[in-house]
Design a protein around this motif. Structure first.
Motif, PDB file in Angstrom:
ATOM      1  N   ALA A 109      41.486  -4.279  49.158  1.00  0.00           N
ATOM      2  CA  ALA A 109      42.440  -3.296  48.454  1.00  0.00           C
ATOM      3  C   ALA A 109      43.764  -3.951  47.844  1.00  0.00           C
ATOM      4  N   GLU A 113      45.157  -4.615  44.026  1.00  0.00           N
ATOM      5  CA  GLU A 113      46.272  -3.681  43.432  1.00  0.00           C
ATOM      6  C   GLU A 113      47.086  -4.714  42.957  1.00  0.00           C
ATOM      7  N   ALA A 118      42.942  -2.064  40.894  1.00  0.00           N
ATOM      8  CA  ALA A 118      42.721  -1.179  42.216  1.00  0.00           C
ATOM      9  C   ALA A 118      41.940   0.043  41.936  1.00  0.00           C
ATOM     10  N   GLU A 119      41.908   0.279  40.486  1.00  0.00           N
ATOM     11  CA  GLU A 119      40.997   1.621  40.004  1.00  0.00           C
ATOM     12  C   GLU A 119      39.788   1.049  39.603  1.00  0.00           C
ATOM     13  N   HIS A 120      39.476  -0.215  39.739  1.00  0.00           N
ATOM     14  CA  HIS A 120      38.269  -0.734  39.086  1.00  0.00           C
ATOM     15  C   HIS A 120      37.348  -1.235  40.311  1.00  0.00           C
ATOM     16  N   ARG A 123      33.629  -0.634  40.098  1.00  0.00           N
ATOM     17  CA  ARG A 123      32.792  -1.196  38.786  1.00  0.00           C
ATOM     18  C   ARG A 123      32.067  -2.440  38.869  1.00  0.00           C
ATOM     19  N   GLN A 132      39.713  -9.361  32.905  1.00  0.00           N
ATOM     20  CA  GLN A 132      39.525  -8.590  34.231  1.00  0.00           C
ATOM     21  C   GLN A 132      38.672  -9.413  35.084  1.00  0.00           C
TER      22      GLN A 132
END
Length: 259
Positions: A109, A113, A118-120, A123, A132
Motif C-alpha cells: 500500500a 501510494e 493507490a487507487e489502482h 486493477r 502506469q
C-alpha cells in the motif's frame, strides 16, 4: 558497498563484451551508465544481477561475492514484465511471500501510494497505461527494500512528460531507504536529472572510459545553467568514447637518432 573488480565477459563465440571493469559504488549512490550501443551496459547489469557469469573478475556486495541472483539486488527491466494473472497489488507484492501478511499489505500500500497508484491496486495490468505499468514495476522493485537496484533503460519507451514524472517517483522512493542504484540510459538529460555520477563506457570491448561527477542539489532543474553544463560535459565525454583510442607509440631506444 558494491564493488566490481577487474570484471570481464567473453561469450562462447569469442565476442569480448566487457574487459577489465573496475567500479566501486558506495551505499546510497546513484550511478548512470551511459555509452554507445554495444558497449556492454546491459551485460554489466546482468552480471551484477547474477543472471550471467563473468569470464574473469568478481562482483561483491558488502564483501559477499555475487555469483547468482541475490535477495539484496533488485532489477527493473526496460519493459514492465508484469504478471497478467495478478492485479496491481499482487504484482507489487509478488516477491514478499515470506513476510507476514500484515507487513506485506502495508508495504504494498505504501509503495503504491508513493508511485501514485493507490487507487489502482485492484486493477489488471492490461488496463493500465505504459507509464502506469512501469510505475508498478518500480514499486515492485523497491517494496523488497533491496540494497542495490539495477534499472535497464526503464523509461526509454515513455514520452518526455511521463518520464519526468517517473523520475520524481523514483527519487522519492530512493530517498526513503537509500539503496545503491545503477541505471543504464541513453538519455544524457536523464543521467543528469538522476545520478550522482555518470560513467561513460567505451565499446569493443566494453570498458569504463570517463566519469563525470554531478554535484547538483536535488530537486534538479533541467533548464538550469548547472544542468546544461553537465549535459555538455557528458556529451563531450561520449563523443570521445566513440572515437578510436589513440595508438600507443613505442619509445625510441635511449641514444637513438630521430632520423
Amino acid at each position: 558497498m558494491l564493488s566490481i573488480e577487474d570484471l570481464s565477459k567473453t561469450y562462447a563465440d569469442g565476442t569480448r563484451a566487457l574487459a577489465g571493469i573496475g567500479l566501486a559504488v558506495p551505499a546510497g549512490e546513484i550511478v548512470a551508465l551511459i555509452g554507445g550501443s554495444g558497449c556492454g551496459k546491459t551485460t554489466l547489469l546482468r552480471l551484477i544481477a547474477g543472471l550471467d557469469r563473468a569470464s574473469a573478475g568478481a562482483i561483491r556486495l558488502d564483501g559477499e561475492e555475487i555469483r547468482r541472483p541475490h535477495p539484496g539486488v533488485g532489477l527493473v527491466f526496460q519493459e514492465p514484465r508484469l504478471l497478467p494473472w495478478l492485479d496491481v497489488a499482487g504484482n507489487v507484492g509478488f516477491g514478499l511471500a515470506d513476510l507476514p501478511r500484515a507487513e506485506r499489505v502495508t508495504r504494498v500500500a505504501h509503495a503504491l501510494e508513493r508511485v501514485g497508484l493507490a487507487e489502482h491496486a485492484g486493477r489488471w495490468p492490461r488496463d493500465l497505461s505504459g507509464g502506469q505499468q512501469q510505475r508498478v514495476s518500480i514499486a515492485r522493485a523497491f517494496v523488497a527494500h533491496p540494497r542495490v537496484l539495477l534499472l535497464d533503460e526503464p523509461f526509454s519507451a515513455l514520452d518526455a512528460f511521463t518520464r519526468k514524472d517517473l523520475h520524481g517517483h523514483l527519487l522519492a522512493l530512493w530517498a526513503e531507504t537509500r539503496p545503491t542504484i545503477l541505471i543504464v540510459t541513453h538519455d544524457v538529460g536523464e543521467a543528469v536529472a538522476l545520478a550522482d555520477r555518470a560513467v561513460v563506457m567505451r565499446p569493443k570491448p566494453g570498458r569504463l572510459d570517463e566519469t563525470v561527477t554531478l554535484k547538483l542539489a536535488r530537486p534538479r532543474d533541467p533548464a538550469s545553467a548547472q544542468s546544461e553544463a553537465a549535459v555538455r560535459q557528458i556529451l563531450a565525454a561520449l563523443d570521445r568514447s566513440l572515437k578510436p583510442a589513440p595508438a600507443r607509440s613505442e619509445a625510441a631506444p635511449e641514444g637513438a637518432n630521430w632520423w
